[in-house]
Structures are given as structure tokens and as C-alpha cells.
Design a protein around this motif. Structure first.
Motif, PDB file in Angstrom:
ATOM      1  N   ALA A  76      68.303  24.548  54.314  1.00 37.36           N
ATOM      2  CA  ALA A  76      69.340  25.490  54.748  1.00 37.36           C
ATOM      3  C   ALA A  76      69.824  25.144  56.157  1.00 37.36           C
ATOM      4  O   ALA A  76      71.021  25.198  56.451  1.00 37.36           O
ATOM      5  N   GLU A  77      68.863  24.742  57.021  1.00 37.17           N
ATOM      6  CA  GLU A  77      69.238  24.381  58.390  1.00 37.17           C
ATOM      7  C   GLU A  77      70.021  23.078  58.415  1.00 37.17           C
ATOM      8  O   GLU A  77      71.076  22.975  59.046  1.00 37.17           O
ATOM      9  N   GLN A  78      69.505  22.090  57.706  1.00 38.07           N
ATOM     10  CA  GLN A  78      70.151  20.773  57.732  1.00 38.07           C
ATOM     11  C   GLN A  78      71.535  20.797  57.101  1.00 38.07           C
ATOM     12  O   GLN A  78      72.424  20.078  57.533  1.00 38.07           O
ATOM     13  N   GLU A  79      71.681  21.601  56.064  1.00 35.48           N
ATOM     14  CA  GLU A  79      72.949  21.599  55.321  1.00 35.48           C
ATOM     15  C   GLU A  79      73.890  22.700  55.800  1.00 35.48           C
ATOM     16  O   GLU A  79      74.960  22.892  55.222  1.00 35.48           O
ATOM     17  N   ASP A  80      73.452  23.474  56.789  1.00 35.36           N
ATOM     18  CA  ASP A  80      74.278  24.553  57.310  1.00 35.36           C
ATOM     19  C   ASP A  80      74.746  25.474  56.170  1.00 35.36           C
ATOM     20  O   ASP A  80      75.930  25.758  56.021  1.00 35.36           O
ATOM     21  N   ALA A  81      73.779  25.927  55.388  1.00 36.02           N
ATOM     22  CA  ALA A  81      74.095  26.691  54.176  1.00 36.02           C
ATOM     23  C   ALA A  81      74.551  28.104  54.502  1.00 36.02           C
ATOM     24  O   ALA A  81      74.148  28.689  55.520  1.00 36.02           O
ATOM     25  N   ASP A  82      75.393  28.655  53.619  1.00 32.67           N
ATOM     26  CA  ASP A  82      75.883  30.031  53.777  1.00 32.67           C
ATOM     27  C   ASP A  82      75.035  31.035  53.012  1.00 32.67           C
ATOM     28  O   ASP A  82      75.126  32.237  53.265  1.00 32.67           O
ATOM     29  N   ALA A  83      74.265  30.558  52.032  1.00 36.76           N
ATOM     30  CA  ALA A  83      73.432  31.475  51.237  1.00 36.76           C
ATOM     31  C   ALA A  83      72.338  30.681  50.535  1.00 36.76           C
ATOM     32  O   ALA A  83      72.447  29.455  50.371  1.00 36.76           O
ATOM     33  N   ILE A  84      71.283  31.408  50.149  1.00 38.20           N
ATOM     34  CA  ILE A  84      70.189  30.803  49.379  1.00 38.20           C
ATOM     35  C   ILE A  84      70.116  31.521  48.039  1.00 38.20           C
ATOM     36  O   ILE A  84      70.028  32.749  47.999  1.00 38.20           O
ATOM     37  N   GLY A  85      70.162  30.766  46.960  1.00 41.77           N
ATOM     38  CA  GLY A  85      70.017  31.348  45.626  1.00 41.77           C
ATOM     39  C   GLY A  85      68.695  30.926  45.011  1.00 41.77           C
ATOM     40  O   GLY A  85      68.379  29.733  44.952  1.00 41.77           O
ATOM     41  N   LEU A  86      67.888  31.890  44.601  1.00 42.46           N
ATOM     42  CA  LEU A  86      66.593  31.605  43.968  1.00 42.46           C
ATOM     43  C   LEU A  86      66.640  32.057  42.517  1.00 42.46           C
ATOM     44  O   LEU A  86      67.208  33.099  42.206  1.00 42.46           O
ATOM     45  N   SER A  87      66.020  31.281  41.644  1.00 44.50           N
ATOM     46  CA  SER A  87      65.946  31.668  40.237  1.00 44.50           C
ATOM     47  C   SER A  87      64.486  31.935  39.893  1.00 44.50           C
ATOM     48  O   SER A  87      63.615  31.134  40.218  1.00 44.50           O
ATOM     49  N   MET A  88      64.208  33.078  39.270  1.00 44.16           N
ATOM     50  CA  MET A  88      62.815  33.471  39.022  1.00 44.16           C
ATOM     51  C   MET A  88      62.643  33.980  37.599  1.00 44.16           C
ATOM     52  O   MET A  88      63.345  34.878  37.165  1.00 44.16           O
ATOM     53  N   HIS A  89      61.685  33.373  36.898  1.00 45.91           N
ATOM     54  CA  HIS A  89      61.476  33.730  35.494  1.00 45.91           C
ATOM     55  C   HIS A  89      60.036  34.044  35.153  1.00 45.91           C
ATOM     56  O   HIS A  89      59.707  34.193  33.995  1.00 45.91           O
ATOM     57  N   ASN A  90      59.150  34.083  36.144  1.00 43.55           N
ATOM     58  CA  ASN A  90      57.729  34.204  35.787  1.00 43.55           C
ATOM     59  C   ASN A  90      57.056  35.447  36.334  1.00 43.55           C
ATOM     60  O   ASN A  90      55.868  35.455  36.552  1.00 43.55           O
ATOM     61  N   ALA A  91      57.807  36.480  36.571  1.00 43.13           N
ATOM     62  CA  ALA A  91      57.242  37.742  37.038  1.00 43.13           C
ATOM     63  C   ALA A  91      56.638  37.651  38.435  1.00 43.13           C
ATOM     64  O   ALA A  91      55.943  38.541  38.873  1.00 43.13           O
ATOM     65  N   GLY A  92      56.937  36.579  39.163  1.00 42.47           N
ATOM     66  CA  GLY A  92      56.400  36.447  40.518  1.00 42.47           C
ATOM     67  C   GLY A  92      57.395  36.888  41.585  1.00 42.47           C
ATOM     68  O   GLY A  92      57.140  36.750  42.771  1.00 42.47           O
ATOM     69  N   HIS A  93      58.541  37.467  41.146  1.00 41.56           N
ATOM     70  CA  HIS A  93      59.626  37.744  42.100  1.00 41.56           C
ATOM     71  C   HIS A  93      59.255  38.727  43.200  1.00 41.56           C
ATOM     72  O   HIS A  93      59.690  38.583  44.326  1.00 41.56           O
ATOM     73  N   LEU A  94      58.436  39.732  42.876  1.00 43.59           N
ATOM     74  CA  LEU A  94      58.112  40.747  43.890  1.00 43.59           C
ATOM     75  C   LEU A  94      57.252  40.163  45.005  1.00 43.59           C
ATOM     76  O   LEU A  94      57.264  40.653  46.132  1.00 43.59           O
ATOM     77  N   THR A  95      56.505  39.122  44.699  1.00 44.14           N
ATOM     78  CA  THR A  95      55.702  38.456  45.722  1.00 44.14           C
ATOM     79  C   THR A  95      56.523  37.407  46.460  1.00 44.14           C
ATOM     80  O   THR A  95      56.500  37.325  47.686  1.00 44.14           O
ATOM     81  N   LEU A  96      57.242  36.580  45.678  1.00 46.16           N
ATOM     82  CA  LEU A  96      57.850  35.377  46.261  1.00 46.16           C
ATOM     83  C   LEU A  96      59.186  35.633  46.963  1.00 46.16           C
ATOM     84  O   LEU A  96      59.434  35.086  48.029  1.00 46.16           O
ATOM     85  N   ALA A  97      60.044  36.484  46.370  1.00 49.66           N
ATOM     86  CA  ALA A  97      61.378  36.656  46.951  1.00 49.66           C
ATOM     87  C   ALA A  97      61.326  37.272  48.356  1.00 49.66           C
ATOM     88  O   ALA A  97      62.011  36.779  49.267  1.00 49.66           O
ATOM     89  N   PRO A  98      60.519  38.331  48.580  1.00 46.99           N
ATOM     90  CA  PRO A  98      60.443  38.871  49.942  1.00 46.99           C
ATOM     91  C   PRO A  98      59.919  37.852  50.962  1.00 46.99           C
ATOM     92  O   PRO A  98      60.308  37.880  52.129  1.00 46.99           O
ATOM     93  N   ARG A  99      59.047  36.945  50.510  1.00 49.67           N
ATOM     94  CA  ARG A  99      58.567  35.901  51.430  1.00 49.67           C
ATOM     95  C   ARG A  99      59.710  34.995  51.884  1.00 49.67           C
ATOM     96  O   ARG A  99      59.714  34.489  53.006  1.00 49.67           O
TER      97      ARG A  99
END
Lengths: 144, 555
Positions: free
Chosen positions: A65-88
Motif C-alpha cells: 500500500a505504501e509503495q504503490e500509493d494505494a487509495d484502498a485495500i480490498g480483502l476477500s475472506m471465505h473461511n470464517a476468520g474475518h472477525l479476527t483478521l479484518a480488524p487486524r
């Protein structure tokens, strides 16, 4: 790749530069069909996609994100780990001093959507989201 | 059959002889205790139409002469979450209820060769299956179960030899002879690089591990199926039906070539290869695909690989309904989708079937949704009458055309792979993995489908048409986070209690054996897991020799 002017308008920032979005999967989950479809949808809408793919960590995503000067981050989650991983991921963005939204797509039960939003996820896209839905979610998240 | 052929008297004589042969084979089998008549009492024959007859090469009409007249397909429902004890409790219930087949789902860290205390495992322990870190967990998983009296299916690929070693070690500790162990381990690494992405090592060392397991089971475990060649995940990743068919069978050919190159005789291992396909929504396309799969496999095994034993030519397969076809919107509609897909599996002649639960677009199934899924296939099996007649659609012009068309499209792909591999399907598959052919083809097909949905050219009921009436009510399974804490404590306890010097010695032997491709890895793996070396430690002991695989991130 040529894009229609209407879609380019949707995808561009006020200064006319195209939006730059990181797409990645965090952790071990390897279901990448949805992420690839979203990548092509965004590209066809004139967005510049930085596709990192599977098995990324918050550190590799922040680095990109820093190197590419990104405007947003999109994450895809399919394994029920979203409540742990996305807030991190949201925490990692803050710690890095970046001011860009984190958007989550995938299999997210309704009950969890509000919890994710409370923890700073800018938008949640469920199964069946159309190109317009995806582009609109990215656009709205960035302007907010 | 064309008009010319039916006028040929020798063709008629041949068909007559083949028919008699089938009738004799049919008569020699025991049939189910059932009335083979319609609901209205009209008696029906076991078979209509012409040959090749069921149980006869090339097996287009079925792998057995009686098919469901003798035995219905196995209703094998895949399940598992939480701790080893939780799953053990469920196994015992199943056995008490008369079941003999256990099916194990592992959690994501276990599938990826990571321990529960790995940084990568956070949030994933026990979520989508059972967590196995050491032999101690495996002992809990199968506690008080006679491994000599059950058949166990284990769905794992990258670390399959380590989990297999644990299963063998549990049997040894409980006094069950290895030769009595019956079951299947998925162990199909090619489709991991192509679709599911649960790989650890690069393709070539991974294939060495698979041929080691094929050799080991051929010699010591004659009732074990060492590879289940799986198209399911290829289809779920977005391929077309013909791509699923072709990539899966090509992977099968590649394993056959690898095993032959490793010194095995084709008829020594091929009878224990089995397949796993997806059943999607285009009804006739799916049925054509299943019928073509049997014909292609038989022809290639006989003609290209020189199989003599007919069992080597049988494409026996498990089917699962298409998880990807389930919608989060109006989830009850999924029951209808699953019923149609289950019917396609039955008409396609599957040997076993898993039906998905209607809420699986959002979460693991609840007890109720899992029960509805099982009931759905029971309705197909017991209420529709489709099991009375073998290959009931065989001979229908559209079905025969579709079968031929699926075969033709698959053969085009085999030709391409054969050319990429300079006359070797195995090398062609390696090349297709390395150059992004498989993932590219699948991603293209997947995006083509999505664009059709987006443009409204392809209707998905409740998603882009007929959307009113979604009450938004969700009653989903929730898995508590306590499993993770529990499993971490368990792992810590096992690590404290073990003899760490013995672990080091055993892991050093694993590394040494990995360096010598002429040594079979299985004995060193079995010794290592017996010292309570963790799954990840054993993975790392081989990784130091084999390296890791990182795919190119291409869209």
C-alpha cells in the motif's frame, strides 16, 4: 486497455488520476475465485488494481500500500476468520499512519457486518455483488 | 447407433453377445430387496437400449452390471469442526447408528501443515474442521474406534503423508494390522496448484511424496485408496464442465505416469484410484460429463497405459453438489438447486454423494440444514424411482451427443497438455502449473460466467431476478473461540511431556530421507510422528530439502 468514458469517470479521483486499489487475501484461506473476479471487474471499470493474491500478511499488504500509493485495500475472506483478521488489518493501517479504507468481500454473515463496521471496516460486499456495487463501494469508502 | 451400423449383421451379433454377457453378470449379482416397479405398479426392466452394457468396457453406462439395483450410492456426508474429542464423539454416534464410513474434515492450519500455535493459524483453529497438531490429537480423534472395522476418508493434500503416518501410528498403537486399514486420503496435489491452493512444496517433490504413498499402500495396505483425483475444487474455482472433466482426468493420467516411472505396474495401483466430481446446475451437461469421464478413463487406461485388469479402467467417483451454486439470497431456494444436482449425480451413476446444505453460502451447516441436505438425496434415492433402471437416459440422442461432446472437448485439452509435455501428460501438467495455464483458463471461465450474470444474460433466481421475498432471516452456525485456547494448551502440554532429543533425531532422519529420492519417506514419517513431533515440525524437516511453492499472483 480502453475503457468507456462513463466507467472511467466512476473510477477516477477528482484530480483525474485512476483509483489504485490493493487486492489480497490475508492468512491461509486460498479461495481466490471471488478476489480474481473483483480484480477484473475493477480493471474493466478503469481502476488500477494491485493484485497481491493469496497468503498475504498485514505487513506485506501495508508494504504494498505504501509503495504503490494505494487509495484502498480490498480483502476477500471465505473461511470464517474475518472477525479476527479484518480488524487486524484496520489496526495495521492506522499503525502505519495511512489514511485509506479497508473493504471486505466474501462470506460474511449479516450479524458480523455490523461488528466489522464498528471495528473500522469501511464496507462489506457479500456474494452476488455486481460490478456497480463493487465500484460504488470503493468510491464511497475513499471519499468518506 | 447409426443406420449403417444397425444393418451390419456382425454388429448385431456382437451386441447380442455383449448383451448375453451383461445378462449373465447381472444374474450373478445379489439385488436389493426392493420392488422394481413404478409408483403405479408398472414393472420395469433393469436396462433399456443397447450396449456397451453396464459393467462393460468402456463403461459409459456404468461401472457395475447392476448399479443401484444392487446397492444405492453411499450417502457420505462430510463434516467436522472443533476439537478431536468433539469429532470423536460424532464418529461414535455415527457408528452406533449403523454407519461404517468416517469422513474427516481438518481445519485450515492442519490442511496447510501449520500447528495451532503458528502465527498463520490465528482465527482459524478448529473453525472449518478438526485441528490436528500431533499424534496425540489423532489418538483422541479415533479413541475407542476399531480402525480395523471402519473405512475412513481423510480430506487432506499437502501434508497428507504426515496425517497418513499418524493414522498408521494410531493403528499400530491400538494393535490393528496395517493391512486391515481401509479408506481414502484425498492426496491430490495437482488440483491444489490449479484451484484450491492448499499446497506446501513445489510440484515435483510433492509428486514424489504421492508416489511414495502409492508404493507404500500397494505393498502394505491393499484396502487403502492413496489418491482421490478431484475435479470438485477445479469447478468451484470457476472452470467449465469440460475443463473440470479434462483437468481432473489429465491429473489422473499424470499420477499414473508418475507411478509407472517410479517402478510400479499400472495394474498394481490403478484399481485403487478413485475420483471426485462436482454436480452443477446444467442438468444434461453434468450427466454427459459423468458418462464421458467413465469412457475416457477406460480408453486411456487400456490404450495408452496398457492396463490389463478391468478394475484399473473403472472411473469410480464421489460427487458433491456445487457449493458455488448456492446463493446467500433466499437461501431456501438452494434446497431445489441441490435436489436437481443430486438427481444429475444419480443419473450420472455416482458411487457416493454429498449434498450441500442450503445455508452453506454463508456458514458451515446447522444440524437442521445438514439434515435437510441428507433428506434431499434420500428423496432422490427412495421416492423418484430413478434407481430402478441402470443409466436410464442412455441412448437418448441429446444425452449421447452431450457425452460425445464432453469427450471431444476433453480430448482437445489432453492434446494441448500432451504437446506442452512433449508426449507426456505428467510433464504437460507440470508445465501448465508453472506457466499459469490452468489458473488462467479457470479465471477466464469464471469471469465469463460473472459477466453473464452482471449483464443479466444469465439469470440466478433471487440474485439478479425474482429478488423480492428475501426475508433476510439467518439462523447460522456459530463456532465459539474456546476451541482455539483449548487446542493451544493441549499442544503445549504434549510438547512439554515429549522426549525432545528423540524428536530431533527423528526429524533429522526425515530430512536425510528427503534428500535421497530412492528412499520411501513413509517409514521415517511414521517414526517421527510417534515421537510426538508436530505436523509443522515434520513439514519443516522436509521443507528444508524440498523448498516451498509460491504461486505467481496473476489475475
Amino acid at each position: 486497455m480502453s475503457t468507456e468514458s462513463t466507467t472511467t469517470d466512476v473510477a477516477a479521483q477528482p484530480d483525474g488520476e485512476p483509483l489504485r486499489v490493493i487486492l489480497a487475501k490475508l492468512g491461509l484461506d486460498g479461495h481466490d475465485r471471488g478476489l480474481k473476479v473483483v480484480a477484473r471487474m475493477l480493471r474493466d471499470a478503469g481502476v488500477e488494481v494491485i493484485y497481491l493474491g493469496i497468503r498475504q500478511t498485514t505487513a506485506t499488504i501495508i508494504n504494498a500500500a505504501e509503495q504503490e500509493d494505494a487509495d484502498a485495500i480490498g480483502l476477500s475472506m471465505h473461511n470464517a476468520g474475518h472477525l479476527t483478521l479484518a480488524p487486524r488489518m484496520v489496526e495495521a493501517v492506522k499503525e502505519a499512519g495511512l489514511d485509506i479504507p479497508v473493504i471486505v468481500g466474501g462470506i460474511i454473515p449479516d450479524d458480523d457486518v455490523i461488528e466489522l463496521q464498528n471495528k473500522g471496516i469501511a464496507a462489506v460486499l457479500g456474494p452476488g455483488a455486481s460490478t456497480d456495487d463493487v465500484v460504488a463501494a470503493v468510491r464511497t469508502s475513499i471519499s468518506n | 447407433m447409426t443406420a449403417e451400423a444397425s444393418q451390419d449383421p456382425t454388429a448385431n451379433e456382437d451386441d447380442q453377445a455383449a448383451r448375453e454377457q451383461w445378462e449373465n453378470a447381472y444374474a450373478a449379482q445379489t439385488l436389493r430387496d426392493a420392488d422394481f416397479e413404478t409408483m403405479s405398479g408398472v414393472p420395469v426392466d433393469p436396462l433399456y437400449g443397447e450396449g456397451p452394457y453396464p459393467g462393460q468396457y468402456p463403461f459409459t453406462r456404468g461401472v457395475y452390471p447392476t448399479m443401484y439395483r444392487s446397492r444405492l450410492w453411499t450417502m457420505r456426508m462430510f463434516a467436522g469442526f472443533g476439537t478431536a474429542e468433539d469429532t470423536n464423539g460424532r464418529f461414535k454416534e455415527l457408528l452406533r447408528a449403523g454407519g461404517t464410513g468416517l469422513s474427516t474434515a481438518f481445519d485450515m492450519p492442519t490442511l496447510m501443515g501449520r500447528d495451532s500455535d503458528s502465527e498463520w493459524a490465528l482465527g482459524e483453529v478448529g473453525r472449518a474442521g478438526v485441528a490436528i497438531d500431533t499424534l496425540s490429537d489423532m489418538e483422541d480423534l479415533f479413541a475407542d474406534i476399531d480402525l480395523g472395522g471402519v473405512s475412513t476418508s481423510m480430506t487432506i493434500n499437502g501434508p497428507a503423508p504426515i496425517i497418513m503416518a499418524m493414522y498408521i501410528a494410531v493403528a499400530e498403537k491400538t494393535g490393528v494390522e496395517r493391512s486391515k486399514l481401509a479408506g481414502t486420503i484425498q492426496n491430490d496435489i495437482f488440483k491444489e496448484y490449479q484451484a484450491q491452493k492448499e499446497y506446501i512444496y513445489p510440484p515435483r517433490p510433492s509428486v514424489r511424496l504421492i508416489t511414495d504413498m502409492m508404493k507404500y499402500t500397494s505393498a502394505e495396505m491393499p484396502k487403502w485408496h492413496p489418491v482421490s483425483i478431484s475435479g470438485y475444487h477445479i469447478r468451484e474455482a470457476g472452470s467449465t464442465a469440460a475443463q473440470e472433466l479434462a483437468f481432473t482426468l489429465a491429473n489422473g493420467f499424470a499420477y499414473v505416469e508418475a507411478a509407472i516411472a517410479a517402478g510400479l505396474d499400472v495394474d498394481d495401483f490403478a484399481p485403487r484410484l478413485s475420483f471426485f466430481f462436482n454436480s452443477h446446475l446444467d442438468f444434461f451437461e453434468e450427466i454427459g460429463k459423468f458418462r464421458a469421464a467413465r469412457r475416457i478413463w477406460a480408453k486411456w487406461m487400456k490404450e495408452r497405459y496398457g492396463a490389463k485388469n478391468e478394475k484399473s479402467m473403472l472411473c469410480r467417483f464421489h460427487t458433491q453438489t456445487a457449493g458455488v451454486s448456492l446463493t446467500a439470497q433466499q437461501p431456501e431456494n438452494n434446497i431445489a438447486r441441490v435436489a436437481i444436482q443430486a438427481l444429475a449425480g444419480a443419473l450420472g451413476g455416482t458411487q457416493s454423494l454429498h449434498t450441500d446444505a442450503y445455508d452453506e453460502a454463508m456458514a458451515l451447516p446447522t444440524e437442521k440444514s445438514a439434515r435437510v441436505a441428507l433428506r434431499t438425496q434420500q428423496i432422490v434415492a427412495h421416492e423418484t424411482g430413478v434407481t430402478n433402471v441402470i443409466d436410464p437416459l442412455g441412448g437418448a440422442p441429446y444425452v449421447e451427443w452431450m457425452t460425445d461432446e464432453m469427450e471431444r472437448r476433453a480430448e482437445e485439452i489432453f492434446e494441448h497438455l500432451d504437446a506442452m509435455g512433449n508426449g507426456s501428460i505428467l510433464e504437460g501438467v507440470y508445465e501448465g502449473i508453472e506457466n499459469g495455464y490452468f489458473v488462467g483458463e479457470i479465471a477466464d471461465a469464471s469471469y465469463r460466467f460473472e459477466r453473464g450474470v452482471n449483464a443479466g444474460r444469465r439469470i440466478i433466481v433471487g440474485v439478479n431476478e425474482f429478488t423480492e421475498g428475501d426475508d433476510g432471516e439467518q439462523n447460522l452456525l456459530k463456532i465459539d473461540a474456546e476451541t482455539e485456547d483449548y487446542q493451544l494448551k493441549r499442544l503445549e502440554t504434549v510438547k512439554q511431556a515429549r522426549d525432545s532429543a528423540a524428536v530431533d533425531v527423528a526429524l533429522a532422519r526425515v530430512t536425510a530421507d528427503a534428500q535421497d529420492p530412492t528412499v520411501n519417506m513413509m517409514p521415517a514419517l511414521i517414526d517421527a510422528v510417534k515421537t510426538m513431533a508436530t505436523e509443522e515440525e515434520v513439514v519443516m524437516a522436509m521443507e528444508s530439502v524440498f523448498g516451498t511453492y509460491v504461486e505467481q499472483a496473476i489475475v
